[in-house]
Design a protein around this motif. Structure first.
Motif, PDB file in Angstrom:
ATOM      1  N   PRO A  37       1.528 -58.723  23.403  1.00 12.94           N
ATOM      2  CA  PRO A  37       1.806 -60.050  23.594  1.00 12.94           C
ATOM      3  C   PRO A  37       2.251 -60.791  22.276  1.00 12.94           C
ATOM      4  O   PRO A  37       1.760 -60.292  21.229  1.00 12.94           O
ATOM      5  CB  PRO A  37       0.206 -60.674  23.708  1.00 12.94           C
ATOM      6  N   VAL A  38       3.129 -61.848  22.278  1.00 13.07           N
ATOM      7  CA  VAL A  38       3.747 -62.364  21.260  1.00 13.07           C
ATOM      8  C   VAL A  38       3.624 -64.048  21.348  1.00 13.07           C
ATOM      9  O   VAL A  38       4.087 -64.368  22.281  1.00 13.07           O
ATOM     10  CB  VAL A  38       5.052 -61.817  20.897  1.00 13.07           C
ATOM     11  N   ASP A  39       3.225 -64.722  20.069  1.00 12.91           N
ATOM     12  CA  ASP A  39       3.343 -66.143  20.219  1.00 12.91           C
ATOM     13  C   ASP A  39       4.358 -66.578  19.048  1.00 12.91           C
ATOM     14  O   ASP A  39       4.373 -66.041  17.952  1.00 12.91           O
ATOM     15  CB  ASP A  39       2.085 -66.734  20.015  1.00 12.91           C
ATOM     16  N   ILE A  40       5.366 -67.228  19.741  1.00 11.62           N
ATOM     17  CA  ILE A  40       6.342 -67.901  18.870  1.00 11.62           C
ATOM     18  C   ILE A  40       6.125 -69.381  18.879  1.00 11.62           C
ATOM     19  O   ILE A  40       6.404 -70.085  19.991  1.00 11.62           O
ATOM     20  CB  ILE A  40       7.803 -67.704  19.351  1.00 11.62           C
ATOM     21  N   ASP A  41       5.713 -69.892  17.650  1.00  9.14           N
ATOM     22  CA  ASP A  41       5.133 -71.266  17.643  1.00  9.14           C
ATOM     23  C   ASP A  41       6.012 -71.945  16.674  1.00  9.14           C
ATOM     24  O   ASP A  41       5.733 -72.142  15.397  1.00  9.14           O
ATOM     25  CB  ASP A  41       3.715 -71.219  17.087  1.00  9.14           C
ATOM     26  N   GLN A 100       8.843 -70.965  15.456  1.00 10.85           N
ATOM     27  CA  GLN A 100       9.638 -70.019  14.407  1.00 10.85           C
ATOM     28  C   GLN A 100      10.826 -69.706  14.721  1.00 10.85           C
ATOM     29  O   GLN A 100      11.713 -69.387  13.830  1.00 10.85           O
ATOM     30  CB  GLN A 100       8.597 -69.034  14.081  1.00 10.85           C
ATOM     31  N   MET A 101      11.190 -69.830  16.058  1.00 11.37           N
ATOM     32  CA  MET A 101      12.576 -69.295  16.474  1.00 11.37           C
ATOM     33  C   MET A 101      12.919 -70.108  17.761  1.00 11.37           C
ATOM     34  O   MET A 101      11.949 -70.474  18.615  1.00 11.37           O
ATOM     35  CB  MET A 101      12.866 -67.721  16.712  1.00 11.37           C
ATOM     36  N   SER A 102      14.008 -70.097  18.180  1.00 11.04           N
ATOM     37  CA  SER A 102      14.274 -70.436  19.700  1.00 11.04           C
ATOM     38  C   SER A 102      14.251 -69.576  20.803  1.00 11.04           C
ATOM     39  O   SER A 102      14.291 -68.366  20.548  1.00 11.04           O
ATOM     40  CB  SER A 102      15.957 -71.256  19.399  1.00 11.04           C
ATOM     41  N   ILE A 103      14.077 -70.052  21.837  1.00  5.29           N
ATOM     42  CA  ILE A 103      14.080 -69.209  22.932  1.00  5.29           C
ATOM     43  C   ILE A 103      15.325 -68.463  23.086  1.00  5.29           C
ATOM     44  O   ILE A 103      15.403 -67.122  23.207  1.00  5.29           O
ATOM     45  CB  ILE A 103      13.935 -69.859  24.233  1.00  5.29           C
ATOM     46  N   GLN A 148       4.953 -55.931  13.890  1.00  2.00           N
ATOM     47  CA  GLN A 148       5.061 -57.397  13.504  1.00  2.00           C
ATOM     48  C   GLN A 148       6.561 -57.360  12.811  1.00  2.00           C
ATOM     49  O   GLN A 148       7.343 -58.584  13.037  1.00  2.00           O
ATOM     50  CB  GLN A 148       4.099 -57.733  12.555  1.00  2.00           C
ATOM     51  N   LYS A 149       7.024 -56.517  12.133  1.00  6.17           N
ATOM     52  CA  LYS A 149       8.454 -56.568  11.494  1.00  6.17           C
ATOM     53  C   LYS A 149       9.401 -56.206  12.561  1.00  6.17           C
ATOM     54  O   LYS A 149      10.207 -57.081  12.634  1.00  6.17           O
ATOM     55  CB  LYS A 149       8.694 -55.284  10.765  1.00  6.17           C
ATOM     56  N   PHE A 150       9.123 -55.564  13.819  1.00  2.30           N
ATOM     57  CA  PHE A 150      10.191 -55.642  15.033  1.00  2.30           C
ATOM     58  C   PHE A 150      10.043 -57.074  15.608  1.00  2.30           C
ATOM     59  O   PHE A 150      11.238 -57.498  15.985  1.00  2.30           O
ATOM     60  CB  PHE A 150       9.303 -54.637  15.945  1.00  2.30           C
ATOM     61  N   ILE A 151       9.036 -57.889  15.638  1.00  2.00           N
ATOM     62  CA  ILE A 151       8.931 -59.217  16.436  1.00  2.00           C
ATOM     63  C   ILE A 151       9.607 -60.154  15.406  1.00  2.00           C
ATOM     64  O   ILE A 151      10.648 -61.033  16.123  1.00  2.00           O
ATOM     65  CB  ILE A 151       7.489 -59.397  16.493  1.00  2.00           C
ATOM     66  N   GLY A 152       9.344 -60.074  14.185  1.00  2.00           N
ATOM     67  CA  GLY A 152       9.932 -61.185  13.287  1.00  2.00           C
ATOM     68  C   GLY A 152       9.105 -62.239  12.992  1.00  2.00           C
ATOM     69  O   GLY A 152       8.074 -62.381  12.935  1.00  2.00           O
ATOM     70  N   GLU A 153      10.001 -63.433  13.290  1.00  2.00           N
ATOM     71  CA  GLU A 153       9.270 -64.653  13.005  1.00  2.00           C
ATOM     72  C   GLU A 153       8.052 -64.802  14.314  1.00  2.00           C
ATOM     73  O   GLU A 153       8.589 -64.874  15.529  1.00  2.00           O
ATOM     74  CB  GLU A 153      10.107 -65.890  13.132  1.00  2.00           C
ATOM     75  N   HIS A 154       7.128 -65.102  14.117  1.00  3.22           N
ATOM     76  CA  HIS A 154       6.001 -65.256  15.022  1.00  3.22           C
ATOM     77  C   HIS A 154       4.449 -65.767  14.469  1.00  3.22           C
ATOM     78  O   HIS A 154       4.517 -65.705  13.222  1.00  3.22           O
ATOM     79  CB  HIS A 154       5.818 -63.890  15.740  1.00  3.22           C
ATOM     80  N   ALA A 193       6.121 -83.575  20.166  1.00  2.00           N
ATOM     81  CA  ALA A 193       6.380 -84.305  18.744  1.00  2.00           C
ATOM     82  C   ALA A 193       5.447 -83.423  17.834  1.00  2.00           C
ATOM     83  O   ALA A 193       5.745 -83.356  16.672  1.00  2.00           O
ATOM     84  CB  ALA A 193       5.885 -85.652  18.669  1.00  2.00           C
ATOM     85  N   LYS A 194       4.318 -82.891  18.292  1.00  2.89           N
ATOM     86  CA  LYS A 194       3.503 -82.136  17.410  1.00  2.89           C
ATOM     87  C   LYS A 194       4.184 -81.078  16.747  1.00  2.89           C
ATOM     88  O   LYS A 194       3.759 -80.727  15.580  1.00  2.89           O
ATOM     89  CB  LYS A 194       2.330 -81.683  18.285  1.00  2.89           C
ATOM     90  N   LYS A 195       5.017 -80.550  17.381  1.00  5.95           N
ATOM     91  CA  LYS A 195       5.855 -79.304  16.925  1.00  5.95           C
ATOM     92  C   LYS A 195       7.268 -79.724  16.729  1.00  5.95           C
ATOM     93  O   LYS A 195       8.158 -78.665  16.489  1.00  5.95           O
ATOM     94  CB  LYS A 195       5.824 -78.196  17.928  1.00  5.95           C
ATOM     95  N   ASP A 196       7.634 -80.781  16.260  1.00  6.21           N
ATOM     96  CA  ASP A 196       8.982 -81.202  16.016  1.00  6.21           C
ATOM     97  C   ASP A 196      10.057 -80.985  16.955  1.00  6.21           C
ATOM     98  O   ASP A 196      10.999 -80.899  16.718  1.00  6.21           O
ATOM     99  CB  ASP A 196       9.218 -80.697  14.361  1.00  6.21           C
ATOM    100  N   PHE A 197       9.456 -81.009  18.328  1.00  8.20           N
ATOM    101  CA  PHE A 197      10.336 -80.896  19.434  1.00  8.20           C
ATOM    102  C   PHE A 197      10.915 -79.489  19.447  1.00  8.20           C
ATOM    103  O   PHE A 197      12.096 -79.335  20.073  1.00  8.20           O
ATOM    104  CB  PHE A 197      11.195 -81.963  19.491  1.00  8.20           C
ATOM    105  N   LYS A 198      10.358 -78.655  18.802  1.00 11.53           N
ATOM    106  CA  LYS A 198      10.919 -77.093  18.615  1.00 11.53           C
ATOM    107  C   LYS A 198      10.240 -76.375  19.660  1.00 11.53           C
ATOM    108  O   LYS A 198       9.193 -76.471  20.550  1.00 11.53           O
ATOM    109  CB  LYS A 198      10.708 -76.496  17.371  1.00 11.53           C
TER     110      LYS A 198
END
Length: 319
Positions: free
Chosen positions: A80-84, A86-89, A143-149, A112-117
């Motif tokens: 599982p990976v959470d992208i909060d 940090q990157m676009s879909i 974690q390095k493979f996933i990148g921003e997360h 708005a809480k996440k700056d509409f990201k």
């Protein structure tokens, strides 16, 4: 594949009826059904792991259930990976286009809480179930493979909300299933663990080092319930005060206002005896060894080693 349903972030009981065994296809189908709610806490959570049975488990709740904790994880059945924000879909789709996964937006997506990201979750299909030990020694490489997360994504025993959104944000909800190769976790190189302090048989920490640990504990933002109560036990065992535990808890999003729960945990008669080393190991794992470096740790042109420098050179298994 196996996964476990959890009723809330505070639910630490593994109940047999909530342990599900199904095909990957049915898992994807289940995730593809969004729930419209006003609060995400109204939605159940899942862990893509298989827990030990009552006869195999090593840790139990006060009322006898297998506890939802890392010690009781038998196998991971998906990554599982959470992208909060940090990157676009679209970036994620391009980055992971080779692999099979399911992706869905989280409750805070485009708010708005996440700056509409973009805020979303990915479950990678894997070649075969991997043991907790095999997963843990490859976590840094993953974690390095996933990148921003979200840095707490790969924490053991963490659970994840099912796909949900509010009525007003329904138009922004996203679900995507990518077909591709199964992720082979065992192909990732095991990384050498950062040296951890021992849990027993070491000199007591100085007041200055304890203060440094407290300062870093207050940097924690998202912590599993299992880790939270261990923090409380370790802090009490190490001579911290209830007020200091409440101070740390206020900074943890899930427990920010729950002072009664803090006091209940602090005074629990069945509290585990967890040593100070657990706190240090947790922080080193989250922030790296440098987060606990004291200003006078390594005197210039000196061969003397401070207490912390001696601890850094001991390589032991985590608690």
């Amino acid at each position: 594949m196996h996964f476990t349903v959890v009723n809330s972030v505070f639910d630490n009981k593994i109940i047999n009826k909530n342990k599900i065994n199904c095909s990957w296809e049915n898992f994807v189908k289940m995730l593809s059904k969004p729930t419209i709610v006003q609060h995400k806490d109204d939605v159940k959570l899942i862990s893509p792991v298989e827990y030990y049975s009552e006869n195999e488990a090593s840790d139990f709740t006060d009322d006898g259930f297998v506890r939802r904790c890392s010690d009781n994880i038998k196998f991971y059945h998906a990554i599982p990976v959470d992208i909060d924000a940090q990157m676009s879909i679209e970036t994620a789709k391009e980055r992971f286009k080779k692999y099979e996964y399911v992706l869905y937006s989280t409750f805070s997506h485009k708010t708005a809480k996440k700056d509409f990201k973009d805020c979303f979750r990915i479950f990678f299909k894997i070649v075969e179930p991997v043991s907790n030990a095999d997963f843990m020694c490859r976590r840094e490489a993953l974690q390095k493979f996933i990148g921003e997360h979200d840095k707490s994504t790969l924490a053991c025993s963490r659970s994840f909300y099912l796909w949900s959104c509010s009525q007003e944000n329904r138009d922004h909800a996203v679900f995507y299933h990518n077909l591709g190769d199964d992720l082979d976790v065992l192909l990732f190189e095991p990384t050498v663990e950062i040296p951890y302090v021992p849990d027993t048989n070491y000199e007591p920490p100085t007041p200055e080092f304890k203060e440094k640990v407290l300062e870093q504990l207050c940097r924690l933002r998202i912590i599993d319930y299992d880790d939270w109560w261990k923090i409380g036990s370790a802090m009490r065992e190490s001579g911290y005060t209830l007020g200091e535990f409440e101070q740390v808890s206020r900074m943890i999003r899930s427990h920010r206002l729950d002072t009664m729960k803090c006091k209940s945990q602090w005074n629990c008669s069945k509290r585990k005896h967890i040593p100070f080393g657990y706190l240090v190991n947790l922080l080193v794992d989250r922030f790296g060894a440098g987060c606990l470096k004291m200003d006078n740790d390594i005197p210039k042109n000196s061969t003397l080693k401070t207490p912390y420098e001696r601890l850094k050179n001991i390589k032991l298994t985590k608690f």
